[in-house]
Design a protein around this motif. Structure first.
Motif, PDB file in Angstrom:
ATOM      1  N   SER A  52       0.836  -1.196   0.000  1.00 55.03           N
ATOM      2  CA  SER A  52       0.000   0.000   0.000  1.00 55.03           C
ATOM      3  C   SER A  52       0.874   1.250   0.000  1.00 55.03           C
ATOM      4  O   SER A  52       1.749   1.396   0.856  1.00 55.03           O
ATOM      5  N   ASN A  64       5.906   1.406  -4.213  1.00 53.76           N
ATOM      6  CA  ASN A  64       6.190   0.852  -5.538  1.00 53.76           C
ATOM      7  C   ASN A  64       7.580   0.235  -5.509  1.00 53.76           C
ATOM      8  O   ASN A  64       8.520   0.745  -6.117  1.00 53.76           O
ATOM      9  N   VAL A  76      -2.249  -4.717  -4.250  1.00 51.66           N
ATOM     10  CA  VAL A  76      -1.563  -3.429  -4.335  1.00 51.66           C
ATOM     11  C   VAL A  76      -2.606  -2.316  -4.313  1.00 51.66           C
ATOM     12  O   VAL A  76      -3.500  -2.278  -5.160  1.00 51.66           O
ATOM     13  N   ASP A 129      -2.849   1.571  -4.766  1.00 52.78           N
ATOM     14  CA  ASP A 129      -2.096   2.720  -5.269  1.00 52.78           C
ATOM     15  C   ASP A 129      -2.971   3.469  -6.255  1.00 52.78           C
ATOM     16  O   ASP A 129      -3.615   2.841  -7.099  1.00 52.78           O
ATOM     17  N   ARG A 174      -1.592   2.714 -11.546  1.00 45.97           N
ATOM     18  CA  ARG A 174      -1.219   1.328 -11.826  1.00 45.97           C
ATOM     19  C   ARG A 174       0.287   1.298 -12.077  1.00 45.97           C
ATOM     20  O   ARG A 174       0.771   1.506 -13.189  1.00 45.97           O
ATOM     21  N   THR A 175       1.030   1.037 -11.030  1.00 45.34           N
ATOM     22  CA  THR A 175       2.480   1.108 -11.059  1.00 45.34           C
ATOM     23  C   THR A 175       3.086  -0.182 -11.603  1.00 45.34           C
ATOM     24  O   THR A 175       2.385  -1.171 -11.866  1.00 45.34           O
ATOM     25  N   THR A 193       4.784  -2.162  -9.839  1.00 44.59           N
ATOM     26  CA  THR A 193       4.488  -3.177  -8.824  1.00 44.59           C
ATOM     27  C   THR A 193       3.078  -3.727  -8.998  1.00 44.59           C
ATOM     28  O   THR A 193       2.843  -4.938  -8.867  1.00 44.59           O
ATOM     29  N   ALA A 194       2.135  -2.846  -9.323  1.00 44.23           N
ATOM     30  CA  ALA A 194       0.751  -3.285  -9.489  1.00 44.23           C
ATOM     31  C   ALA A 194       0.584  -4.259 -10.636  1.00 44.23           C
ATOM     32  O   ALA A 194      -0.390  -5.018 -10.675  1.00 44.23           O
ATOM     33  N   GLU A 195       1.537  -4.269 -11.570  1.00 42.69           N
ATOM     34  CA  GLU A 195       1.439  -5.175 -12.716  1.00 42.69           C
ATOM     35  C   GLU A 195       1.479  -6.643 -12.292  1.00 42.69           C
ATOM     36  O   GLU A 195       0.979  -7.502 -13.008  1.00 42.69           O
ATOM     37  N   ALA A 202       0.204  -7.712  -9.430  1.00 39.57           N
ATOM     38  CA  ALA A 202      -0.801  -7.916  -8.377  1.00 39.57           C
ATOM     39  C   ALA A 202      -1.935  -8.815  -8.852  1.00 39.57           C
ATOM     40  O   ALA A 202      -2.349  -8.771 -10.014  1.00 39.57           O
ATOM     41  N   HIS A 253      -5.509  -5.103  -7.868  1.00 40.89           N
ATOM     42  CA  HIS A 253      -5.043  -3.715  -7.774  1.00 40.89           C
ATOM     43  C   HIS A 253      -6.209  -2.840  -7.349  1.00 40.89           C
ATOM     44  O   HIS A 253      -7.289  -2.898  -7.931  1.00 40.89           O
ATOM     45  N   PRO A 303      -7.010   0.890  -7.229  1.00 36.63           N
ATOM     46  CA  PRO A 303      -6.597   2.252  -7.606  1.00 36.63           C
ATOM     47  C   PRO A 303      -7.382   3.319  -6.855  1.00 36.63           C
ATOM     48  O   PRO A 303      -8.182   4.058  -7.422  1.00 36.63           O
TER      49      PRO A 303
END
Length: 907
Positions: free
Chosen positions: A170, A173, A199, A201, A204-205, A207-209, A211, A214, A216
């Motif tokens: 949370s 990134n 994730v 955030d 969509r970082t 890192t979120a890819e 997850a 995600h 947002p």
């Protein structure tokens, strides 16, 4: 003679170990330390390039005293410099009192440096006006841990990542900001395909890819999310009621609040589906081991403390703490922010996690130091410190190892404060930072590879830092400078105890005093010594006397350092961001990090290849927001609010929700003609942590009509030549409405200038630009002028190689020219294409991608080795690709598998 010295990386809080290679007193290379517990030999792109940051072009070599700020200083001796500083500080203290001076220090300092500065301010001068740039990144994490668990002690270790069944990330990134931690996450996913990754955030970082889920969420809606998840945990009987009853207090009041956060309401507050909130809570609560990782997205907020509290609540409510794979894990931003907190390097703390507001704690430290008392009056935290400097309440400031003229929010106010100050001392490694312009006295400090002492990373692991080489010129260690100044100041103030207060001959003596201050405290390290760290390697705290090892995981006994031994639930409610978007300022500007740069780029900004991924400040926007403003990728826009503005190029970027824009925080006045994102950043602060809301600002974005573009690309023979030219190119940053300068390069380093104006640039100004970049001769020159279209281009070749190009009025070729010049692959027969009006390279040029950023290895290099029969181990041995952080290994494996002979064999 060639040697290797164990040390640490000086970037993020992961605390990676490195082996510095030296030869004949110079740093020649480095590799990851395979024995260091933080990284086991891995390094990220920045860490793997550290040896390339030791170029001395921007170094401060000797003290400089200025008659007028911003002008070249006069070289003086250390004795003269420190005597002058001591006299100025002593006069100010005598006339206006101890609180008229202040120190602003840094999470880049070693623990021993921090300790001496803290003692200098609070023990000798009698002011608590000593704060640090860690206030900007970690103070909300400190306050959150203390409010709930009773002490500023991250309870987890990196080993917990591999043991986790659910990882909840949370406001962080790590793929970009903590790459080696992200490698652990990837390792955990590979070892356990059932691992769930959540994730939260607004963007969509990277890192979120990876997850599974995600979230947002709207900026600033973190508390609503955590309270909503708690609501679901309560409703679905996913609480650990036995743990709550036996080991915590205050749950009933929080539960009453959480009842008012059903998923449907939270979905509206957060801007995400209610089902996603339920899913996240179920995964977290049903897991046998839930781990949370969080960083600046929670911390840099006007309710950052309660953001931290909210995520810690989830662990306490489910008993997910004090066991393998579970716990709330704050990822530290800077390499020694933890060490600074340990020695009380904040205006509200004292050594060994003591609270300044506690009379008993002040008395304990006074006894330890042998002074009559420690002042009770709270010191100024970072934002308020500079406001007090502006108002005149603080007259003199000593800044060490940090760059507030870029890093603090509301840059207009910060720069006004520095201009208003009676006296500014800057103790720095580099003489070209934005803050250096405001200094009356510049003091040269040792830098990475030269310092010695200790640092503490995110998992409470203390590492011994060793000097690999001597500092250049007259540069001195930070602790040495502080001790020398303290002795001189004490004499001028008539103190007869100054030699007793500051008896240190080396950093080990400082460490031993710090160690004693921790006895019986939560971070007791009385069992540690330099000798033990030398022989047994890095150790986690606590490590009390008699212990054989440090504590891998805290609170396994379910006892907390609070008055009743129980962890505390805090009644918290959803709060908005400091600035809600309005029709006047309708865009939420988010800030964050780039993978290959660090903070204000005073170090990474000297390495050409670290610009190869992103070499220009870019503002990422949602396509709808761009269309609404008539913007296309590559256009220029003004970003503004009531605090300031900046001109920046925009780019459509996936991962952003409409109404949100994003820009890296690294770019500042050394690379663009504004202080960057912090020109518009809010200086509103959290009431508990005093941390500013750097992550979010409400702004307006408007298209700028600057139809006349400029670009200069100049190849240099060496990094030193490129840095010297870059410094000269910075004189052009005020020449046009839009200007950026920077580096690029692989085989050859380049200096790149981009600009734009509202009308064609006069020939005289173009000639001045050509002279600055060494492109003013006729020998080897190719010129193209189209007066009708007001285009003026020039290229200079030298010995059949393209030396430089200046494009004015049309700059389409600059993108492929960068690569051609960096690779030195534009032969004499193709140089004429340098002035061609096309964005496409000549057909004979090979378009390439860098696969391994750490080792700077391109896809065509890999393909050439594959053509000679190489497999993955051979590629790693020959090219070193995939041997640093490891993030490129999946891509390399795909290339190996896709190579025709391998495909045929597989068939």
């Amino acid at each position: 003679m060639r040697t290797e010295v164990k040390s640490t990386c000086c970037y993020c809080g992961v605390g990676c170990g490195v082996l510095i290679e030296t030869e004949d007193g110079a740093i020649t290379g480095l590799r990851g330390d395979p024995e260091h517990p933080a990284n086991r030999g891995r390094l990220c792109t920045k860490g793997a390039s550290l040896h390339q940051t030791v170029d001395s072009t921007y170094r401060l070599f000797f003290p400089e005293m200025r008659a007028r700020r911003g002008e070249t200083g006069q070289r003086v001796s250390w004795g003269q410099a420190l005597d002058d500083a001591a006299e100025r500080f002593a006069d100010t203290i005598r006339q206006h009192g101890p609180d008229s001076v202040a120190f602003y220090i840094s999470g880049q300092l070693l623990t021993e440096d921090y300790y001496v500065f803290n003692k200098l301010a609070k023990g000798l001068i009698g002011t608590n006006n000593v704060d640090t740039n860690s206030r900007l990144c970690m103070s909300s994490a400190v306050a959150g841990y203390k409010q709930t668990l009773g002490a500023d002690a991250p309870p987890c270790s990196y080993a917990d990542i591999l043991n986790a069944k659910v990882i909840f990330i949370s406001g962080a990134n790590p793929a970009i900001a903590h790459p080696i931690v992200f490698r652990y996450i990837e390792d955990a996913r590979a070892a356990n395909p059932d691992l769930k990754i959540i994730v939260a955030d607004p963007r969509r970082t990277e890192t979120a890819e990876i997850a599974d889920l995600h979230l947002p969420i709207k900026p600033g809606s973190d508390i609503a999310l955590f309270n909503g998840m708690l609501h679901v945990l309560m409703a679905e009987d996913l609480l650990d009621q036995c743990y709550i009853d036996a080991h915590t207090s205050g749950f009933a009041e929080l539960a009453g609040i959480a009842k008012n956060y059903p998923p449907e309401r939270v979905a509206e507050l957060c801007g995400i589906p209610a089902e996603a909130i339920v899913q996240a809570a179920r995964w977290f609560g049903a897991s046998k081991a839930s781990l949370s990782l969080y960083c600046q997205g929670l911390n840099q907020s006007v309710h950052g403390t309660h953001n931290n509290v909210g995520i810690i609540h989830l662990h306490l409510a489910t008993g997910q703490i004090g066991k393998p794979g579970a716990g709330p894990f704050s990822l530290t931003g800077q390499p020694n922010a933890m060490g600074g907190r340990e020695v009380g390097g904040l205006s509200n703390l004292l050594s060994a996690h003591r609270d300044l507001a506690n009379p008993e704690h002040r008395a304990e430290v006074a006894r330890l130091w042998g002074v009559s008392d420690v002042p009770a009056k709270p010191g100024k935290s970072a934002v308020d410190l500079f406001k007090a400097l502006k108002s005149g309440e603080i007259k003199a400031v000593w800044i060490a190892c940090t760059n507030p003229a870029q890093s603090l929010p509301n840059q207009a106010g910060v720069r006004e404060a520095l201009r208003a100050a009676d006296y500014v001392v800057l103790q720095e490694t580099y003489g070209n930072t934005d803050t250096a312009e405001f200094a009356d006295l510049l003091l040269p400090a040792s830098g990475w590879g030269e310092k010695h002492g200790t640092v503490t990373n995110s998992e409470r692991c203390i590492t011994r830092v060793r000097s690999a080489v001597a500092a250049p010129g007259e540069a001195r260690h930070d602790w040495e400078v502080a001790v020398d100044f303290a002795r001189r100041l004490g004499q001028k103030l008539g103190r007869d105890d100054v030699d007793r207060l500051f008896p240190y001959a080396d950093p080990e003596a400082i460490f031993d005093e710090h160690r004693e201050s921790t006895r019986g405290r939560d971070l007791d390290i009385t069992g540690l010594s330099y000798a033990l760290l030398e022989t047994q390697g890095p150790q986690q705290w606590p490590f009390p006397a008699g212990a054989s090892a440090g504590k891998v995981r805290l609170y396994e006994d379910r006892r907390f350092p609070t008055a009743d031994g129980r962890a505390r639930f805090i009644p918290i409610e959803h709060q908005p961001v400091a600035e809600i978007t309005t029709p006047e300022f309708p865009i939420s500007l988010l800030s964050g990090r780039m993978r290959d740069q660090w903070h204000g780029m005073s170090r990474t900004g000297t390495v050409p290849r670290l610009f190869n991924l992103e070499d220009e400040p870019l503002l990422a926007m949602h396509p709808c927001d761009m269309r609404h403003r008539g913007l296309a990728s590559g256009d220029l826009a003004r970003v503004s609010n009531g605090r300031g503005e900046m001109t920046v190029r925009v780019s459509e970027r996936a991962g952003l929700v409409k109404g949100r824009a994003w820009m890296p925080m690294h770019w500042g006045g050394q690379f663009m003609n504004s202080p960057g994102a912090n020109a518009v950043a809010s200086d509103a602060i959290d009431p508990y942590s005093q941390q500013p809301e750097l992550k979010h600002a409400a702004v307006q974005i408007a298209k700028l009509d600057l139809p006349y573009p400029l670009a200069v690309l100049r190849r240099c023979a060496s990094q030193s030549e490129a840095l010297a030219l870059l410094q000269r190119a910075r004189t052009m940053l005020s020449a046009f409405p839009y200007v950026t300068v920077g580096l690029y390069g692989r085989t050859s380093p380049l200096v790149v200038l981009r600009g734009a104006a509202g009308e064609p640039v006069a020939d005289a100004h173009l000639l001045a630009l050509d002279r600055l970049f060494g492109l003013d001769g006729d020998d080897g020159a190719i010129v193209y002028v189209d007066a009708t279209r007001r285009i003026n281009k020039k290229a200079i070749a030298q010995d059949g190689r393209l030396l430089g190009v200046r494009l004015a009025g049309e700059t389409l070729a600059q993108a492929w020219l960068k690569q051609a010049m960096a690779e030195d692959e534009l032969d004499a027969s193709l140089i004429r294409f340098a002035l061609a009006p096309t964005a496409k390279p000549p057909v004979s040029m090979v378009a390439r991608n860098i696969v391994c950023k750490c080792a700077d290895v391109s896809d065509d290099q890999i393909q050439k080795e594959l053509a000679h029969g190489a497999d993955l181990p051979q590629l790693q041995q020959t090219l070193k690709c995939g041997t640093f952080c490891g993030s490129c290994v999946p891509d390399i494996k795909r290339m190996v598998a896709a190579h025709p002979p391998n495909m045929a064999a597989a068939a």
